[in-house]
Scaffold this motif. Structure first.
Motif, PDB file in Angstrom:
ATOM      1  N   PHE A 240       2.102 -10.723  -4.621  1.00  0.00           N
ATOM      2  CA  PHE A 240       0.669 -10.463  -4.728  1.00  0.00           C
ATOM      3  C   PHE A 240       0.340  -9.866  -6.090  1.00  0.00           C
ATOM      4  O   PHE A 240      -0.559 -10.324  -6.798  1.00  0.00           O
ATOM      5  N   ILE A 241       1.114  -8.880  -6.507  1.00  0.00           N
ATOM      6  CA  ILE A 241       0.789  -8.174  -7.747  1.00  0.00           C
ATOM      7  C   ILE A 241       1.038  -9.062  -8.960  1.00  0.00           C
ATOM      8  O   ILE A 241       0.371  -8.937  -9.992  1.00  0.00           O
TER       9      ILE A 241
ATOM     10  N   VAL B 132      -4.947  -5.072  -9.790  1.00  0.00           N
ATOM     11  CA  VAL B 132      -4.267  -5.578  -8.598  1.00  0.00           C
ATOM     12  C   VAL B 132      -3.436  -4.436  -8.034  1.00  0.00           C
ATOM     13  O   VAL B 132      -2.691  -3.772  -8.768  1.00  0.00           O
ATOM     14  N   MET B 133      -3.596  -4.170  -6.726  1.00  0.00           N
ATOM     15  CA  MET B 133      -3.036  -2.954  -6.145  1.00  0.00           C
ATOM     16  C   MET B 133      -2.168  -3.248  -4.936  1.00  0.00           C
ATOM     17  O   MET B 133      -2.366  -4.235  -4.242  1.00  0.00           O
ATOM     18  N   ILE B 134      -1.226  -2.369  -4.714  1.00  0.00           N
ATOM     19  CA  ILE B 134      -0.443  -2.399  -3.479  1.00  0.00           C
ATOM     20  C   ILE B 134      -0.688  -1.079  -2.759  1.00  0.00           C
ATOM     21  O   ILE B 134      -0.534  -0.009  -3.349  1.00  0.00           O
ATOM     22  N   ASN B 135      -1.069  -1.171  -1.495  1.00  0.00           N
ATOM     23  CA  ASN B 135      -1.206   0.008  -0.640  1.00  0.00           C
ATOM     24  C   ASN B 135      -2.088   1.094  -1.242  1.00  0.00           C
ATOM     25  O   ASN B 135      -1.742   2.283  -1.217  1.00  0.00           O
ATOM     26  N   ALA B 136      -3.202   0.662  -1.847  1.00  0.00           N
ATOM     27  CA  ALA B 136      -4.143   1.650  -2.387  1.00  0.00           C
ATOM     28  C   ALA B 136      -5.559   1.091  -2.235  1.00  0.00           C
ATOM     29  O   ALA B 136      -5.769  -0.120  -2.245  1.00  0.00           O
ATOM     30  N   SER B 137      -6.509   1.976  -2.118  1.00  0.00           N
ATOM     31  CA  SER B 137      -7.916   1.587  -1.972  1.00  0.00           C
ATOM     32  C   SER B 137      -8.451   1.030  -3.291  1.00  0.00           C
ATOM     33  O   SER B 137      -8.173   1.590  -4.359  1.00  0.00           O
TER      34      SER B 137
ATOM     35  N   LYS C 206      -3.451  -7.002 -17.179  1.00  0.00           N
ATOM     36  CA  LYS C 206      -4.199  -6.526 -16.014  1.00  0.00           C
ATOM     37  C   LYS C 206      -3.649  -5.158 -15.621  1.00  0.00           C
ATOM     38  O   LYS C 206      -2.521  -4.810 -15.971  1.00  0.00           O
ATOM     39  N   TRP C 207      -4.470  -4.398 -14.920  1.00  0.00           N
ATOM     40  CA  TRP C 207      -4.033  -3.097 -14.435  1.00  0.00           C
ATOM     41  C   TRP C 207      -3.320  -3.299 -13.108  1.00  0.00           C
ATOM     42  O   TRP C 207      -3.759  -4.104 -12.290  1.00  0.00           O
ATOM     43  N   ILE C 208      -2.239  -2.582 -12.913  1.00  0.00           N
ATOM     44  CA  ILE C 208      -1.627  -2.603 -11.590  1.00  0.00           C
ATOM     45  C   ILE C 208      -1.584  -1.188 -11.039  1.00  0.00           C
ATOM     46  O   ILE C 208      -1.429  -0.207 -11.775  1.00  0.00           O
ATOM     47  N   VAL C 209      -1.782  -1.103  -9.742  1.00  0.00           N
ATOM     48  CA  VAL C 209      -1.815   0.194  -9.063  1.00  0.00           C
ATOM     49  C   VAL C 209      -0.823   0.136  -7.909  1.00  0.00           C
ATOM     50  O   VAL C 209      -0.905  -0.753  -7.055  1.00  0.00           O
TER      51      VAL C 209
ATOM     52  N   GLY D 150       0.408   2.188  -4.796  1.00  0.00           N
ATOM     53  CA  GLY D 150       0.146   3.324  -3.929  1.00  0.00           C
ATOM     54  C   GLY D 150       1.050   3.259  -2.716  1.00  0.00           C
ATOM     55  O   GLY D 150       1.912   2.389  -2.606  1.00  0.00           O
ATOM     56  N   ASP D 151       0.851   4.178  -1.798  1.00  0.00           N
ATOM     57  CA  ASP D 151       1.617   4.120  -0.551  1.00  0.00           C
ATOM     58  C   ASP D 151       0.702   4.566   0.581  1.00  0.00           C
ATOM     59  O   ASP D 151       1.034   5.468   1.343  1.00  0.00           O
ATOM     60  N   GLY D 152      -0.455   3.912   0.603  1.00  0.00           N
ATOM     61  CA  GLY D 152      -1.464   4.278   1.581  1.00  0.00           C
ATOM     62  C   GLY D 152      -2.529   5.178   0.989  1.00  0.00           C
ATOM     63  O   GLY D 152      -3.270   5.836   1.722  1.00  0.00           O
ATOM     64  N   HIS D 153      -2.636   5.205  -0.326  1.00  0.00           N
ATOM     65  CA  HIS D 153      -3.564   6.132  -0.987  1.00  0.00           C
ATOM     66  C   HIS D 153      -5.017   5.706  -0.861  1.00  0.00           C
ATOM     67  O   HIS D 153      -5.349   4.535  -1.016  1.00  0.00           O
ATOM     68  N   ILE D 154      -5.871   6.666  -0.585  1.00  0.00           N
ATOM     69  CA  ILE D 154      -7.313   6.428  -0.535  1.00  0.00           C
ATOM     70  C   ILE D 154      -8.031   7.424  -1.439  1.00  0.00           C
ATOM     71  O   ILE D 154      -7.490   8.484  -1.752  1.00  0.00           O
TER      72      ILE D 154
END
Lengths: 417, 417
Positions: free
Chosen positions: A355-356, A364-369, B406-409, B411-415
């Motif tokens: 995905f990323i 593009v994010m993984i597991n973040a809002s 591109k930006w990548i983020v 997280g691990d469930g971050h809101i």
């Protein structure tokens, strides 16, 4: 002087001032920002008096309450501008940063030095604080600026412009370093975006129709985003609690922002488990749901049309689509996304990695809002906007996006063989 | 199918292929490059036969000798293309490179990942080897490409295109990854540069008038340079031997190149010492000198006009101006330079530091010949061109200039709180 001549004059002056501000030291630029803050603080009464002229005129012209609200300059608003100036002064200077300096086989050293773009044109609507926000970022990054605010904020913007003038004069920078357009004639915008000799980049801030018009007509590069049609994809290997938290946060944390989720994509393998729980969560927040046929089999909601997938609601409305797998999710994103921000929720390493890598959006994010797509959250200190284009600047644009890099070569009498 | 429909079809196909090539592994891309090299090597006779059709047609159309020369495809030319493909295959893949990944106070990790731009349109004139040069760089950087060569090279370019097709097919990449326009209708160029839905960037390679026309009419970003009006400034604290070597090399190493010096600026304090020696050196090489009044007081030469300062000779002609100091030199450069490359020769630390900071060109040098402004000399491995613009890519443009970040983020469930 007609509008065209007036704008050409501003352009010429800006081009000249650009050489001065580009060569100004970090110390002088920071001092200018702090002097502008001081001038704002010392002219509060005048600023508020001038702003009230705009407010009265706005009400007479029949501006709606939201517009009048955005136009209003309060003591808290002035505090915010002052604080913003201090924050920008405290950021590291991007200019002059030299990177990748390496020896080449010929013996020369080659590297890159970060430098200002030159002259930046800012076109914006009613909020007078944008005058300070934009001017401070352009000044810090060593650029001259021409600001063209909305006609409804003309008195406020000119009052703010006077504070900027005072600040620039205190440190000996040319007044033309920051110029706020004095005419409310709409033709000024058309001129500003078609003066490539004098303006290097245009940054429009405002509604979609304004930005579309500027992008279509500009003859210089426009750093912009039109839409934020952001997606969250809940994979079948998502942690359901993280999926719930992120899906709720991305939609409901704030509605009127470009990084809010507009479409939720749910893998068919977890749709029956997660959708009822989410429907309850969204229901409690008053979010209207519009689902595909499969979604409607699981939860009660309106039917989503083709148009829903392509809509930035900026409102408590969410479209939901059940997808067969990550490929369908990514194909949907490639088709409907505005290339702003997309997030996957998954515990599967390989799925997240795909995905990323493959999703072509500015964030593009993984597991973040998706709500994290923001210059402050990304550590830029401040942002002038978010770019959904790929050229030059992408995603949140901070000081670096207002600069370029030139090549530097250090030799000691070296010639080409 | 008319030209417009044809180009739209190419565009649609390119856009689809772009998703595939963007997701292709480095290994597959490199293998494709090597397969194309193999196909070229195995079709030498066919390539030369097709090229001779262009040569015959060119002579019939009355192309001058220089044009015919550039059009000719020899075994050595084919060797060069094959070697170029192998070199590009050996370069590191720019895509996927992830930098600046840092933890933010919220707990998310934010970084940047380098990604392809999407679809690149290349417009070029007679040299058929550009088809391979440009296609290989675009392919390696993960972009789909539409190439539009000159009508005089149509048979050669189509023959090369067949080799590219073979190479792509061998590794299972879509044929539309690299498309060489089959029509010689000039309207194809107009279409290619006004399809922002299908083309992300245009790179024109050719004469100034072609590039000016494309820049004026294009609705997508153009990576280009128009002129190389490069300056060398000999400071009064220059080492005279270095000054002599650099001034001679920058002008005489090659005449028809964009990074050759066109104007020499000499500090009045050393003009009487260095100019006679230089005049002799240039005289031996057959370089015509055109000087300002002060120059003419020291050496015998023609008089330089205002027009000379603004001319890219691309020939053994040099304009010379004596200046009072570095400020006059930099003011002259700011006015007349095409922002390509400028060099100062000085032993004075402070003077060198000022020059490299304040001169606003794509390459700024100390004690080195402007001839070094080149992708290979800068360690890029290859270049698609040199940009004198500040937006997106500046100076020699290699693989990195054909990509975005591109930006990548993570997280691990971050809101967002």
């Amino acid at each position: 002087m007609n509008v065209s001549e007036y704008m050409q004059t501003l352009g010429q002056q800006a081009r000249q001032a650009a050489r001065h501000i580009a060569a100004a030291s970090s110390g002088v630029k920071n001092q200018a920002l702090l002097e502008i803050a001081k001038a704002l603080d010392e002219t509060r009464d005048y600023l508020i008096a001038e702003n009230s002229k705009d407010l009265i005129a706005g009400k007479e012209k029949g501006l709606d309450d939201a517009m009048v609200d955005r136009l209003a300059l309060t003591h808290a608003g002035i505090d915010g501008m002052i604080e913003g100036l201090r924050q920008v002064a405290a950021l590291p200077d991007p200019c002059g940063e030299t990177t990748d300096l390496k020896y080449m086989p010929s013996g020369i050293q080659v590297g890159k030095m970060r430098v200002p773009l030159g002259v930046i044109g800012i076109i914006y609507e009613s909020r007078p604080n944008v005058t300070i926000d934009a001017a401070s970022l352009c000044l810090k990054s060593g650029n001259a600026t021409i600001l063209r605010g909305g006609s409804e904020a003309i008195h406020s913007n000119q009052a703010v412009a006077k504070c900027i003038e005072v600040g620039l004069a205190k440190v000996g920078l040319p007044a033309a370093t920051v110029q706020v357009v004095k005419t409310t004639d709409r033709a000024a915008v058309g001129e500003l975006i078609t003066m490539p000799d004098y303006v290097d980049v245009i940054v429009p801030r405002g509604g979609k129709s304004l930005i579309e018009r500027i992008s279509r007509d500009a003859s210089v590069t426009v750093i912009k985003h039109l839409d934020g049609i952001c997606h969250v994809y809940l994979d079948d290997e998502a942690d359901l609690d993280k999926a719930y938290d992120i899906a709720i946060n991305a939609k409901t944390h704030r509605y009127g922002v470009c990084n809010a989720m507009e479409t939720l994509l749910v893998h068919q393998g977890i749709a029956a488990q997660i959708l009822p729980r989410l429907a309850q969560g969204y229901g409690e927040k008053g979010v209207e749901l519009r689902g595909c046929a499969q979604t409607q089999n699981i939860i009660q909601c309106k039917s989503a049309t083709e148009e829903d997938w392509a809509t930035e609601y900026l409102a408590p409305i969410l479209s939901i689509k059940v997808v067969a797998d990550i490929d369908e999710a990514m194909t949907h994103i490639a088709h409907f996304s505005s290339a702003h921000s997309e997030s996957i929720v998954t515990q599967n390493y390989s799925t997240g990695r795909r995905f990323i890598t493959e999703v072509d959006s500015s964030s593009v994010m993984i597991n973040a809002s998706t709500r994290f797509a923001d210059g402050f959250e990304y550590g830029l200190g401040a942002e002038i906007g978010i770019s959904t284009d790929k050229i030059h600047a992408r995603g949140p644009v901070g000081l670096e996006g207002l600069t370029s890099q030139k090549w530097i070569v250090l030799g000691d009498g070296h010639i080409r063989q």
